[in-house]
Scaffold this motif. Structure first.
Motif, PDB file in Angstrom:
ATOM      1  N   GLU A  78    -121.485  59.944 -48.164  1.00 29.44           N
ATOM      2  CA  GLU A  78    -120.773  58.869 -48.867  1.00 29.44           C
ATOM      3  C   GLU A  78    -121.532  58.464 -50.129  1.00 29.44           C
ATOM      4  O   GLU A  78    -120.939  58.264 -51.194  1.00 29.44           O
ATOM      5  CB  GLU A  78    -120.621  57.669 -47.933  1.00 29.44           C
ATOM      6  N   ALA A  79    -122.847  58.325 -50.014  1.00 26.57           N
ATOM      7  CA  ALA A  79    -123.669  57.914 -51.157  1.00 26.57           C
ATOM      8  C   ALA A  79    -123.656  58.980 -52.244  1.00 26.57           C
ATOM      9  O   ALA A  79    -123.664  58.665 -53.443  1.00 26.57           O
ATOM     10  CB  ALA A  79    -125.097  57.636 -50.703  1.00 26.57           C
ATOM     11  N   PHE A  84    -128.437  56.921 -57.174  1.00 30.78           N
ATOM     12  CA  PHE A  84    -129.169  58.079 -56.667  1.00 30.78           C
ATOM     13  C   PHE A  84    -130.310  57.644 -55.751  1.00 30.78           C
ATOM     14  O   PHE A  84    -130.648  58.338 -54.779  1.00 30.78           O
ATOM     15  CB  PHE A  84    -129.717  58.904 -57.834  1.00 30.78           C
ATOM     16  N   ALA A  85    -130.913  56.499 -56.034  1.00 27.94           N
ATOM     17  CA  ALA A  85    -131.973  55.969 -55.167  1.00 27.94           C
ATOM     18  C   ALA A  85    -131.416  55.658 -53.780  1.00 27.94           C
ATOM     19  O   ALA A  85    -132.083  55.900 -52.758  1.00 27.94           O
ATOM     20  CB  ALA A  85    -132.598  54.725 -55.789  1.00 27.94           C
ATOM     21  N   ARG A  86    -130.207  55.111 -53.725  1.00 23.93           N
ATOM     22  CA  ARG A  86    -129.556  54.854 -52.430  1.00 23.93           C
ATOM     23  C   ARG A  86    -129.339  56.162 -51.673  1.00 23.93           C
ATOM     24  O   ARG A  86    -129.608  56.253 -50.474  1.00 23.93           O
ATOM     25  CB  ARG A  86    -128.220  54.146 -52.673  1.00 23.93           C
ATOM     26  N   PHE A  87    -128.846  57.170 -52.376  1.00 24.85           N
ATOM     27  CA  PHE A  87    -128.647  58.490 -51.756  1.00 24.85           C
ATOM     28  C   PHE A  87    -129.968  59.025 -51.215  1.00 24.85           C
ATOM     29  O   PHE A  87    -130.044  59.522 -50.079  1.00 24.85           O
ATOM     30  CB  PHE A  87    -128.055  59.454 -52.785  1.00 24.85           C
ATOM     31  N   TYR A 137    -126.893  58.987 -40.377  1.00 29.86           N
ATOM     32  CA  TYR A 137    -127.487  58.979 -41.714  1.00 29.86           C
ATOM     33  C   TYR A 137    -126.866  60.061 -42.597  1.00 29.86           C
ATOM     34  O   TYR A 137    -126.689  59.863 -43.805  1.00 29.86           O
ATOM     35  CB  TYR A 137    -129.001  59.168 -41.635  1.00 29.86           C
ATOM     36  N   ALA A 138    -126.537  61.213 -42.011  1.00 32.55           N
ATOM     37  CA  ALA A 138    -125.915  62.287 -42.788  1.00 32.55           C
ATOM     38  C   ALA A 138    -124.559  61.840 -43.332  1.00 32.55           C
ATOM     39  O   ALA A 138    -124.229  62.109 -44.496  1.00 32.55           O
ATOM     40  CB  ALA A 138    -125.763  63.543 -41.924  1.00 32.55           C
ATOM     41  N   ILE A 139    -123.765  61.173 -42.506  1.00 37.05           N
ATOM     42  CA  ILE A 139    -122.462  60.670 -42.955  1.00 37.05           C
ATOM     43  C   ILE A 139    -122.647  59.678 -44.108  1.00 37.05           C
ATOM     44  O   ILE A 139    -121.954  59.748 -45.130  1.00 37.05           O
ATOM     45  CB  ILE A 139    -121.701  60.003 -41.793  1.00 37.05           C
TER      46      ILE A 139
END
Length: 387
Positions: free
Chosen positions: A204-205, A145-148, A198-200
């Motif tokens: 993915e994240a 979630f931190a990556r997202f 970044y949205a893409i």
């Protein structure tokens, strides 16, 4: 399983190592100073060594002491050594560091050989644990979630810069040998492009995180307690994981599933397959009106997330949908389960789903918070070997 054959083979490889059974054979030197050999750092992971000596060979275990989880005293050529798992890790502990290092190296080589010879035995132990559902499920939700969130913040930054510089231009003059050419460039273009990238990545994240999250929610919130079923769910499609974790049949939940499936099918899967997709997205056919995508979008509203052969999509709408779903998870009936697996970063303990313990915790947020604190303390004490 023919365990005896693996036991005999391991004992043959370990020979002349044998249990040092009598308590008088354990010199006090082991308990006064740290006599950890350098050779011990080459041992296999601690649980393989434990299963070798405890379960396969049934060597006597001295048990737990302060900062010690387990200890197997062994005799090697008439001298006692300890194979021991302490707070600072697994090791071979000797009576004299100056004279016993060579023997420790020989012991390590033999233990490594015995462990390799017993690989089918370890597979058997793991398979039996799955059948009995005597499992913990590792929790990586916080990191995923931190990556997202990182990618989401980058998207918001670039999207904001694009909006700020909308309808603003800069003029750059390109000088050649024969002329000067003035080009007017949109200031927002580069930020729009980065926001899209970044949205893409954010999408993915999000799916990576939820693939993991749904397994934990299925166990904690929905009582999934069968190890073999959990294994199959881990290998299942994203939509199956969603349905196992979220049994809410309200219009809100159904709409989230439908909308997120569109994003996954039309965007995430497209990008994940090298921007070709897997349903003919790579092709355009020749016609009198030019090149036409093989996948023709008949239903405009239904396919509003479609890339239509490119990497441009309505990122604002997609990100808003994801944000709404996260809010639904964090504030609805799944709030206690989300606190356990997302906020507390605790492993999911499958037997607690089988005996109804998780269900009781999920009935009351205050009880869940108190238990998470207590369990974290227990795990910290175990990590420090404070028995």
């Amino acid at each position: 399983m023919e365990i005896q054959s693996y036991k005999s083979k391991a004992l043959k490889i370990l020979s002349p190592i044998q249990p040092a059974i009598k308590a008088v054979e354990i010199p006090d030197i082991f308990f006064r100073v740290d006599c950890r050999s350098k050779a011990g750092y080459q041992l296999p992971v601690y649980y393989l060594v434990y299963f070798l000596f405890a379960d396969l060979l049934e060597f006597p275990n001295l048990g737990k002491f302060e900062k010690i989880a387990w200890s197997f005293p062994i005799d090697y050529k008439g001298k006692t050594f300890l194979v021991e798992y302490r707070k600072m890790g697994l090791g071979i502990f000797v009576q004299n560091l100056a004279t016993d290092e060579t023997a420790a190296e020989e012991i390590v080589r033999k233990i490594n050989g015995a462990v390799k010879s017993a690989r089918p035995f370890y597979d058997y132990i793991a398979a039996e644990a799955i059948k009995k559902s005597n499992l913990n499920v590792n929790n990586n939700n916080r990191k995923l979630f931190a990556r997202f969130n990182f990618l989401l913040e980058q998207y918001k930054t670039e999207s904001g810069l694009a909006a700020f510089s909308r309808n603003k231009y800069e003029t750059k003059t390109e000088v050649t040998k024969f002329s000067k050419v003035a080009n007017s460039l949109s200031l927002s273009y580069k930020h729009d492009e980065k926001a899209n990238w970044y949205a893409i990545s954010c999408v993915e994240a999000f799916f990576s995180w939820t693939e993991h999250l749904f397994i934990h929610l299925a166990i904690i919130a929905e009582g999934l307690a069968d190890g073999e079923m959990i294994t199959r769910l881990i290998e299942a499609e994203w939509k199956d994981k969603f349905r196992a974790a979220i049994t809410d049949t309200s219009k809100t939940a159904v709409k989230f599933l439908d909308e997120l499936l569109l994003v996954r099918q039309q965007l995430r899967n497209f990008v994940a397959h090298g921007a070709f997709g897997k349903e003919g997205n790579a092709f355009s056919f020749h016609s009198k009106t030019g090149a036409v995508p093989v996948i023709v979008n008949y239903k405009r509203q239904r396919n509003r997330f479609s890339l239509q052969g490119g990497l441009v999509f309505n990122d604002g709408e997609t990100i808003a949908l994801i944000g709404g779903f996260i809010m639904y998870l964090q504030t609805g009936s799944l709030k206690p389960a989300m606190f356990y697996t997302q906020e507390s970063d605790l492993p999911t303990i499958v037997p607690y789903a089988a005996n109804g313990f998780y269900q009781a915790l999920c009935d009351d947020m205050e009880t869940m918070e108190r238990y998470c604190y207590e369990l974290q303390q227990q795990l910290d004490d175990a990590a420090n070997m404070d028995w």
